[in-house]
Enzyme design. Structure first.
Site, mmCIF file in Angstrom:
data_model
loop_
_atom_site.group_PDB
_atom_site.id
_atom_site.type_symbol
_atom_site.label_atom_id
_atom_site.label_comp_id
_atom_site.label_asym_id
_atom_site.label_seq_id
_atom_site.Cartn_x
_atom_site.Cartn_y
_atom_site.Cartn_z
ATOM 1 N N HIS A 33 5.096 70.983 -15.008
ATOM 2 C CA HIS A 33 5.094 71.895 -16.159
ATOM 3 C C HIS A 33 6.532 72.274 -16.546
ATOM 4 C CE1 HIS A 33 2.213 74.866 -18.307
ATOM 5 N NE2 HIS A 33 3.291 74.658 -19.041
ATOM 6 N N ARG A 57 -1.537 71.534 -22.156
ATOM 7 C CA ARG A 57 -2.256 72.302 -21.146
ATOM 8 C C ARG A 57 -3.149 71.352 -20.356
ATOM 9 N NH1 ARG A 57 1.077 75.438 -21.849
ATOM 10 N NH2 ARG A 57 0.968 77.699 -22.272
ATOM 11 N N GLU A 90 -3.428 73.592 -11.860
ATOM 12 C CA GLU A 90 -2.044 73.712 -11.408
ATOM 13 C C GLU A 90 -1.692 75.088 -10.864
ATOM 14 O OE1 GLU A 90 0.761 74.721 -15.158
ATOM 15 O OE2 GLU A 90 -0.303 72.820 -15.348
#
Length: 334
Positions: free
Chosen positions: A294, A233, A262
């Site tokens: 991601h 994360r 993000e």
């Protein structure tokens, strides 16, 4: 019943439709759930959301007012969900508690080796028929030290790969993983791990206690030629502090599949408009930094498992059953 799914990637759409076929209709949207798109869910009892959905108080209130009763998030992390508000609104919230740990662990290693062996620079050069080796010097991983922060399923998978490289293994977590110990891992205080590791990979969830786990002080403790990888994360790393260290010429390489700001950027095409995020803009300019969007979890196996778990979560809700995937309502003692 028709289910509304937000934030569906083009690769995911046929998999989701196939998984729900014969059970429910599913309407797939490529837009992400946020305060502006939440009204679309009006009239849908069950919705499904992606990892970057905004499930804060305002969005949850809009969903509840529109008749939504169940939210099935297609991810393991849930730091984007205000669980207290969901509880007050009597919303049922479920996640995917686990999926292929190899997808993320293997991608973390992909980032590590890409920055170590200068793969992006090398590939860019050869496209221009520049076959020089200047600036492409990497190093063997064998005999070096891997520091694994978070040794759950993904951290364990990462450790197994490190063991295969012949690395010394250091770990840090709230509890030791016997499988990692069996591979030769030594658990040490975080500060020691940061100071001794040549490669540091992050595999802990984002919680209040882990927010900016890698802050300015932690970065300062790392070796000047260390490799740092984050596929967990974005909020685990203080991005502003990281930029400052990179500007000072530190670190052999940094691989980031996640970024703390993000939301509203990752999974979207911003190529024509750019970004006003100065920190991210600076990060992507460093030659020893790789930023990906991601995608560590994004394999056929992992996505398939995520979708299958989502289908089961919806079925459990309709049948009145509860599984380990349910976050709200909270399980009471006794």
């Amino acid at each position: 019943m028709e289910i509304l799914a937000f934030g569906v990637q083009s690769d995911e759409k046929p998999l989701i439709e196939r998984a729900f076929a014969g059970q429910h209709e599913v309407r797939c949207l490529d837009v992400f759930l946020n305060k502006d798109t939440a009204p679309i869910a009006a009239g849908y009892e069950v919705i499904s959301t992606s990892v970057n959905a905004d499930l804060g108080a305002r969005v949850l209130q809009t969903l509840a007012a529109g008749g939504t009763q169940m939210i099935a998030q297609r991810s393991t992390g849930f730091n984007n969900i205000d669980l207290d508000v969901a509880e007050r609104l009597a919303l049922r919230v479920a996640r995917v508690s686990s999926y292929s740990p190899y997808s993320v662990a293997e991608f973390a290693w992909t980032l590590a080796m890409a920055v170590n062996r200068r793969i992006i620079r090398a590939a860019s050069r050869t496209r221009d028929f520049d076959f020089r080796l200047d600036g492409l010097l990497g190093r063997d991983m064998r005999g070096r030290t891997a520091g694994v922060i978070g040794t759950g399923k993904i951290g364990e998978a990462f450790t197994r790969i490190a063991h295969g490289f012949g690395m010394r293994l250091l770990g840090w977590d709230v509890a030791e993983n016997p499988a990692c110990v069996g591979l030769g891992m030594t658990y040490v205080p975080k500060d020691q791990l940061l100071a001794e590791a040549d490669l540091i990979s992050l595999h802990v969830p984002l919680l209040p206690a882990t927010h900016h786990l890698i802050d300015a002080a932690a970065l300062a403790r790392m070796k000047n030629d260390a490799i740092l990888v984050n596929s967990s994360r974005g909020g685990l790393i203080d991005s502003t502090a990281l930029v400052a260290e990179l500007r000072a010429g530190r670190f052999l390489g940094v691989g980031l599949d996640v970024y703390e700001a993000e939301a509203g950027l990752f999974f979207l095409d911003k190529s024509l408009e750019g970004t006003d995020d100065d920190t991210l803009a600076r990060l992507v300019t460093f030659p020893n930094v790789i930023v990906t969007s991601h995608q560590a979890y994004y394999t056929e196996e992992a996505v398939g498992q995520i979708i299958d778990a989502t289908v089961r979560n919806v079925a459990d809700y309709l049948a009145g059953h509860r599984s380990e995937n349910v976050l709200v309502p909270a399980l009471t003692a006794g």
